[in-house]
Motif scaffolding. Structure first.
Motif: not given
Length: 217
Positions: A57-63
């Protein structure tokens, strides 16, 4: 859009999985592109939270945050970073219950471009994995190309054949035109038809045979 869940640390794994799918749906490339790329999610990590889901989730939101003004770019980046990375895709597919192969949905004609992206962003190791997974499609593309090349040769041969026939008819038509022109030049006419079997008629009325009996002139 901002979703603040910092005070809700009791979200179940199923709930976290649904949030993950919201920001990065791995079921297909189209689904990933159409995921929510504008959602800004704040969560408080709890001791029992699934760290793997939290990480994805964190990686997707960072993108999404890095491309906040351009959701299309964010979607493309998620495809490159997750769909085209075999390890990340396997993790996300397992979490979201997806068992469909990525390369089953890619048109074989687009495989060279996809493989090029894999090589550029993930290196030769991932490229090797991608080639193994897509080899059937690559072979299909080669066979399709050969088939199309054969069809192209056939149609070109047909065009050449018909062009030769057209050229022959044009030559014959030119010969006929030349002969007509020769005849018209020799006759001194411009194509008028002359009735050579008739004689000019006199305007004088013909005599009756019996006029001579009475001495008529």
């Amino acid at each position: 859009t901002t979703l603040n869940l910092s005070e809700n640390d009791g979200i179940s794994k199923q709930g976290m999985t649904m949030l993950l799918k919201l920001v990065n749906d791995i079921s297909s490339i189209k689904a990933t592109l159409e995921s929510n790329h504008t959602l800004d999610l704040y969560c408080k990590l709890s001791f029992n939270a699934d760290k793997e889901i939290q990480r994805h989730i964190g990686e997707a939101i960072t993108i999404s945050r890095n491309n906040v003004s351009n959701p299309e770019v964010a979607g493309r980046e998620k495809v490159i970073q997750t769909q085209l990375n075999s390890e990340r895709r396997a993790e996300l597919a397992d979490l979201q219950g997806v068992n469909q192969s990525l390369y089953s949905e890619i048109n074989p004609l687009h495989l060279p471009e996809v493989l090029s992206l894999v090589d550029q962003h993930h290196g030769q190791g991932e490229l090797y994995v991608a080639l193994k997974s897509s080899i059937a499609g690559v072979i299909s593309t080669v066979n399709r190309k050969q088939c199309l090349q054969q069809q192209r040769s056939y149609y070109r041969a047909k065009i050449a054949h018909h062009n030769a026939i057209i050229a022959e008819y044009r030559t014959k038509a030119g010969e006929v035109d030349a002969e007509i022109a020769t005849i018209e030049a020799a006759d001194g006419h411009d194509g008028n038809v002359v009735d050579i079997g008739s004689e000019p008629r006199s305007n004088k009325r013909p005599r009756k045979w019996w006029w001579g009996l009475w001495g008529g002139a």
